[in-house]
Design a protein around this motif. Structure first.
Motif, PDB file in Angstrom:
ATOM      1  N   UNK A  59     -30.899  66.259 -42.571  1.00  0.00           N
ATOM      2  CA  UNK A  59     -30.895  65.527 -41.303  1.00  0.00           C
ATOM      3  C   UNK A  59     -30.032  64.277 -41.370  1.00  0.00           C
ATOM      4  N   UNK A  60     -28.866  64.382 -42.021  1.00  0.00           N
ATOM      5  CA  UNK A  60     -27.967  63.237 -42.062  1.00  0.00           C
ATOM      6  C   UNK A  60     -27.545  62.836 -40.658  1.00  0.00           C
ATOM      7  N   UNK A  61     -27.520  63.849 -39.767  1.00  0.00           N
ATOM      8  CA  UNK A  61     -27.193  63.530 -38.382  1.00  0.00           C
ATOM      9  C   UNK A  61     -28.246  62.661 -37.730  1.00  0.00           C
ATOM     10  N   UNK A  62     -29.511  62.820 -38.184  1.00  0.00           N
ATOM     11  CA  UNK A  62     -30.581  61.986 -37.655  1.00  0.00           C
ATOM     12  C   UNK A  62     -30.377  60.523 -38.024  1.00  0.00           C
ATOM     13  N   UNK A  63     -29.835  60.268 -39.223  1.00  0.00           N
ATOM     14  CA  UNK A  63     -29.577  58.889 -39.635  1.00  0.00           C
ATOM     15  C   UNK A  63     -28.584  58.230 -38.681  1.00  0.00           C
ATOM     16  N   UNK A  64     -27.547  58.957 -38.329  1.00  0.00           N
ATOM     17  CA  UNK A  64     -26.571  58.420 -37.382  1.00  0.00           C
ATOM     18  C   UNK A  64     -27.209  58.208 -36.018  1.00  0.00           C
ATOM     19  N   UNK A  65     -28.114  59.107 -35.646  1.00  0.00           N
ATOM     20  CA  UNK A  65     -28.815  58.987 -34.372  1.00  0.00           C
ATOM     21  C   UNK A  65     -29.692  57.741 -34.357  1.00  0.00           C
ATOM     22  N   UNK A  66     -30.428  57.521 -35.477  1.00  0.00           N
ATOM     23  CA  UNK A  66     -31.282  56.336 -35.584  1.00  0.00           C
ATOM     24  C   UNK A  66     -30.437  55.074 -35.568  1.00  0.00           C
ATOM     25  N   UNK A  67     -29.320  55.083 -36.309  1.00  0.00           N
ATOM     26  CA  UNK A  67     -28.449  53.912 -36.348  1.00  0.00           C
ATOM     27  C   UNK A  67     -27.911  53.579 -34.963  1.00  0.00           C
ATOM     28  N   UNK A  68     -27.545  54.627 -34.218  1.00  0.00           N
ATOM     29  CA  UNK A  68     -27.033  54.401 -32.867  1.00  0.00           C
ATOM     30  C   UNK A  68     -28.104  53.741 -31.974  1.00  0.00           C
ATOM     31  N   UNK A  69     -29.347  54.215 -32.099  1.00  0.00           N
ATOM     32  CA  UNK A  69     -30.429  53.643 -31.304  1.00  0.00           C
ATOM     33  C   UNK A  69     -30.692  52.190 -31.701  1.00  0.00           C
ATOM     34  N   UNK A  70     -30.682  51.914 -32.991  1.00  0.00           N
ATOM     35  CA  UNK A  70     -30.926  50.552 -33.451  1.00  0.00           C
ATOM     36  C   UNK A  70     -29.856  49.593 -32.942  1.00  0.00           C
ATOM     37  N   UNK A  71     -28.615  50.026 -32.973  1.00  0.00           N
ATOM     38  CA  UNK A  71     -27.529  49.176 -32.474  1.00  0.00           C
ATOM     39  C   UNK A  71     -27.662  48.943 -30.975  1.00  0.00           C
ATOM     40  N   UNK A  72     -28.044  49.979 -30.250  1.00  0.00           N
ATOM     41  CA  UNK A  72     -28.214  49.825 -28.810  1.00  0.00           C
ATOM     42  C   UNK A  72     -29.349  48.863 -28.476  1.00  0.00           C
ATOM     43  N   UNK A  73     -30.464  49.010 -29.200  1.00  0.00           N
ATOM     44  CA  UNK A  73     -31.626  48.164 -28.909  1.00  0.00           C
ATOM     45  C   UNK A  73     -31.370  46.706 -29.266  1.00  0.00           C
TER      46      UNK A  73
END
Length: 219
Positions: A42-56
């Motif tokens: 789920x390396x793609x999930x890490x990028x997904x989480x990072x994107x959400x953190x940056x947005x928030x």
């Protein structure tokens, strides 16, 4: 101390370049074979989480990790482990953000009028100090703003509103009555007892602006 991830890389290099067995490489670099064979998913999930953190953190600049994680877990319904989310949060260096200091907007102090004769404006204020045994005491000071003449000083461990009134009445007996008295917003000065007394004496109480102690710094 070498991290397990680095020891795993060294073991993989030994197996690939030196043709060492996996068991021997794991023993040499003190890692388990399970760790050696583990492949991150789920390396793609890490990028997904990072994107959400940056947005928030961009939208809500005052949010820290706790609020971001609660938003992803409770609002969006993502079941990511908090350790995983925090690891990504730190990799993005979001924990190093500097929160801007909140600046308080203060009004410009009003210019104080200077009286042209005595008994136009008095000022009264408290001062504090302590005795050698650690007990604190107060001094109640009254001056005439016209010539900075000290009209009275009352000293005691406690000076409630009634003591303030008695001191003012004692000064008025020999000095005469002022038109107004300037004071701060302390509990003794805003008490109903003092306000009723001033109303009966037809003396106007002029309170300084909140937070502008320099207006009563004439003492």
């Amino acid at each position: 101390m070498v991290k397990p991830s680095r020891r795993k890389e060294m073991a993989q290099q030994a197996v690939k370049q030196r043709e060492v067995s996996i068991r021997l490489a794991c023993e040499a670099f003190t890692i388990s074979e399970t760790c050696y064979r583990y492949q991150a998913r789920s390396s793609g999930d890490n990028a997904f989480i990072a994107n959400w953190l940056l947005r928030l953190t961009t939208t809500h600049r005052t949010w820290g990790f706790g609020l971001c994680f609660l938003y992803l877990r409770n609002v969006k319904g993502y079941g990511y482990n908090h350790k995983r989310v925090y690891r990504i949060y730190r990799e993005l260096e979001l924990n190093l953000r500097i929160k801007p200091k909140r600046r308080l907007k203060r009004d410009k102090p009003e210019v104080l009028a200077v009286p042209r004769k005595i008994n136009i404006m008095w000022s009264m204020d408290f001062m504090h100090d302590s005795l050698s045994d650690g007990r604190s005491f107060r001094t109640f000071n009254v001056i005439d703003d016209y010539n900075r003449e000290g009209l009275g000083i009352e000293v005691d461990l406690s000076l409630p509103a009634l003591r303030v009134i008695r001191t003012l009445e004692r000064i008025i007996e020999w000095r005469g009555k002022p038109e107004s008295i300037r004071c701060d917003n302390g509990p003794e000065y805003i008490s109903q007892q003092l306000m009723d007394w001033a109303h009966r004496q037809k003396i106007q109480l002029r309170y300084i602006q909140p937070g502008k102690s320099q207006q009563n710094g004439i003492h």
